[in-house]
Motif scaffolding. Structure first.
Motif, short mmCIF file in Angstrom:
data_model
loop_
_atom_site.label_atom_id
_atom_site.label_comp_id
_atom_site.label_asym_id
_atom_site.label_seq_id
_atom_site.Cartn_x
_atom_site.Cartn_y
_atom_site.Cartn_z
N TYR A 14 0.83 -1.21 0.00
CA TYR A 14 0.00 0.00 0.00
C TYR A 14 0.87 1.26 0.00
CZ TYR A 14 -3.61 -3.26 1.47
OH TYR A 14 -4.47 -4.32 1.53
N ASN A 36 10.11 -4.72 -5.66
CA ASN A 36 9.22 -5.63 -4.93
C ASN A 36 9.54 -7.07 -5.34
OD1 ASN A 36 6.78 -5.52 -3.10
ND2 ASN A 36 5.97 -6.86 -4.69
N ALA A 74 12.43 -7.89 -7.53
CA ALA A 74 13.58 -8.41 -6.77
C ALA A 74 13.40 -7.98 -5.33
CB ALA A 74 14.89 -7.83 -7.32
N GLU A 147 -11.13 -11.45 11.81
CA GLU A 147 -11.58 -11.55 10.41
C GLU A 147 -11.35 -12.95 9.85
OE1 GLU A 147 -11.07 -7.16 8.43
OE2 GLU A 147 -9.29 -8.35 8.70
C1 LIG Z 1 -5.44 -10.59 7.00
C2 LIG Z 1 -5.07 -9.16 7.32
C3 LIG Z 1 -6.05 -8.22 7.55
C4 LIG Z 1 -5.71 -6.90 7.82
N1 LIG Z 1 -6.70 -6.01 8.00
C5 LIG Z 1 -6.39 -4.72 8.18
C6 LIG Z 1 -7.42 -3.74 8.28
O1 LIG Z 1 -8.61 -4.07 8.23
N2 LIG Z 1 -7.07 -2.44 8.45
C7 LIG Z 1 -5.74 -2.07 8.49
O2 LIG Z 1 -5.46 -0.87 8.63
N3 LIG Z 1 -4.75 -2.97 8.38
C8 LIG Z 1 -5.03 -4.27 8.24
N4 LIG Z 1 -4.03 -5.17 8.12
C9 LIG Z 1 -2.63 -4.70 8.17
C10 LIG Z 1 -2.23 -4.13 6.81
O3 LIG Z 1 -2.26 -5.16 5.86
C11 LIG Z 1 -0.82 -3.53 6.89
O4 LIG Z 1 -0.83 -2.51 7.85
C12 LIG Z 1 -0.43 -2.96 5.53
O5 LIG Z 1 -0.32 -4.01 4.59
C13 LIG Z 1 0.88 -2.21 5.62
O6 LIG Z 1 1.12 -1.65 4.33
P1 LIG Z 1 2.58 -1.46 3.80
O7 LIG Z 1 2.53 -0.91 2.44
O8 LIG Z 1 3.38 -0.71 4.82
O9 LIG Z 1 3.23 -2.91 3.79
P2 LIG Z 1 2.80 -4.28 2.93
O10 LIG Z 1 1.42 -4.15 2.50
O11 LIG Z 1 3.23 -5.35 3.82
O12 LIG Z 1 3.75 -4.13 1.70
C14 LIG Z 1 5.15 -4.28 1.82
C15 LIG Z 1 5.70 -4.72 0.48
O13 LIG Z 1 7.12 -4.72 0.58
C16 LIG Z 1 7.62 -5.90 -0.01
N5 LIG Z 1 8.94 -6.19 0.56
C17 LIG Z 1 9.22 -6.72 1.77
N6 LIG Z 1 10.56 -6.84 1.92
C18 LIG Z 1 11.12 -6.34 0.78
C19 LIG Z 1 12.47 -6.19 0.32
N7 LIG Z 1 13.52 -6.57 1.06
N8 LIG Z 1 12.68 -5.66 -0.90
C20 LIG Z 1 11.62 -5.27 -1.66
N9 LIG Z 1 10.34 -5.38 -1.27
C21 LIG Z 1 10.09 -5.92 -0.07
C22 LIG Z 1 6.56 -6.95 0.34
O14 LIG Z 1 6.67 -8.08 -0.52
C23 LIG Z 1 5.29 -6.15 0.11
O15 LIG Z 1 4.89 -6.21 -1.23
C24 LIG Z 1 -4.33 -6.51 7.87
C25 LIG Z 1 -3.33 -7.47 7.64
C26 LIG Z 1 -3.68 -8.77 7.38
C27 LIG Z 1 -2.57 -9.78 7.13
#
Ligand SMILES: Cc1cc2nc3c(=O)[nH]c(=O)nc-3n(C[C@H](O)[C@H](O)[C@H](O)COP(=O)(O)OP(=O)(O)OC[C@H]3O[C@@H](n4cnc5c(N)ncnc54)[C@H](O)[C@@H]3O)c2cc1C
Length: 242
Positions: A14, A36, A74, A147
């Motif tokens: 996100y 990614n 990657a 959930e």
């Molecule tokens: C089942 C479930 C339900 C949820 N429900 C809610 C909800 O209702 N409301 C809410 O606010 N939150 C919810 N969450 C939490 C929410 O999903 C996270 O807060 C959110 O995904 C964080 O977004 P982000 O972009 O920071 O990280 P992520 O969505 O985790 O994205 C991180 C990205 O970085 C990539 N990555 C990781 N390491 C590396 C690397 N070394 N090099 C390159 N890329 C890398 C990963 O593959 C991923 O694509 C839920 C989580 C789960 C699992």
């Protein structure tokens, strides 16, 4: 003429996709690279639907960001001075870096992490193979656990679904919301159990254990020698929260 600014975004979740879209508008002259490990954007908040077989929360990353963004499939393995190393041997130079690699979901032995897409897929297969009367234990009384338990119980009323938590289910929510959750989980037949899961010995005969807790953070920043802070609220030491 000034050189084009290079922006590298680590993580196509996100935060990373939002950053890529906004930066494209705010800094149209910059060269943006999104790194990614997979070519897909995973809608993590819907992974419980993936494993219950009620949703497919994946979209190609190229459909999530403008064409001008270079998507590098990657993993980033190290952040160096002005350069990111990737696990395929490439390096990408940057003037500005956005660190958006999210949280890690690591399940203990014998359990599958709901928050990790590969494990959610495995869980989906295992769940599909369970016969009527089998027991699924969901560990974690937060939103993800609630959930996940509800989704499975609704999709598979023939299974026994146990939601195990060492604290109150929905502890961070209001009393009214907790009452409603209790009511809905009860209506779906989910059994709430107070306790911990610490490995197969504590599974109490469950046929599938799902880990719905995600408090670990990635250690890429720490491994790269960047300053990180240790923060209260992390699950166990030594975990470092950027
Ligand atoms: C089942 C479930 C339900 C949820 N429900 C809610 C909800 O209702 N409301 C809410 O606010 N939150 C919810 N969450 C939490 C929410 O999903 C996270 O807060 C959110 O995904 C964080 O977004 P982000 O972009 O920071 O990280 P992520 O969505 O985790 O994205 C991180 C990205 O970085 C990539 N990555 C990781 N390491 C590396 C690397 N070394 N090099 C390159 N890329 C890398 C990963 O593959 C991923 O694509 C839920 C989580 C789960 C699992």
């Amino acid at each position: 003429m000034a050189a084009r600014q290079q922006i590298v975004i680590i993580g196509g979740g996100y935060a990373g996709c939002l950053a890529a879209n906004r930066l494209t508008r705010k800094a149209p002259q910059a060269a943006i690279t999104l790194v990614n490990p997979r070519p897909m954007f995973v809608e993590r908040v819907r992974l419980h639907q993936l494993l219950a077989g009620t949703g497919a929360p994946e979209t190609p990353l190229t459909a999530m960001v403008p064409d001008s963004v270079d998507v590098a499939v990657a993993s980033a393995t190290a952040i160096e001075d002005g350069r990111v190393r990737l696990d395929d041997g490439r390096t990408v130079d940057f003037d500005h870096l956005i660190y958006a690699d999210g949280g890690a979901a690591q399940a203990p032995e014998g359990a599958l992490a709901v928050g990790a897409v590969d494990q959610a897929r495995t869980a989906r297969r295992r769940l599909a193979g369970l016969g009527a009367g089998a027991t699924v234990m969901v560990v974690g009384g937060g939103a993800t656990g609630i959930e996940t338990a509800a989704e499975i119980a609704a999709a598979r009323p023939d299974l026994t679904v146990v939601l195990r938590s060492d604290g109150e289910v929905g502890a961070t929510l209001s009393a009214r919301a907790r009452r409603r959750i209790d009511r809905e989980l009860g209506r779906l037949g989910v059994r709430i159990e107070r306790g911990r899961y610490d490995g197969p010995d504590t599974a109490d005969g469950a046929d599938l254990v799902l880990w719905a807790i995600a408090t670990e953070v990635s250690d890429l920043a720490r491994r790269s020698g960047l300053a990180v802070a240790r923060r209260a609220g992390c699950r166990s030491a030594p975990i470092w929260c950027p």
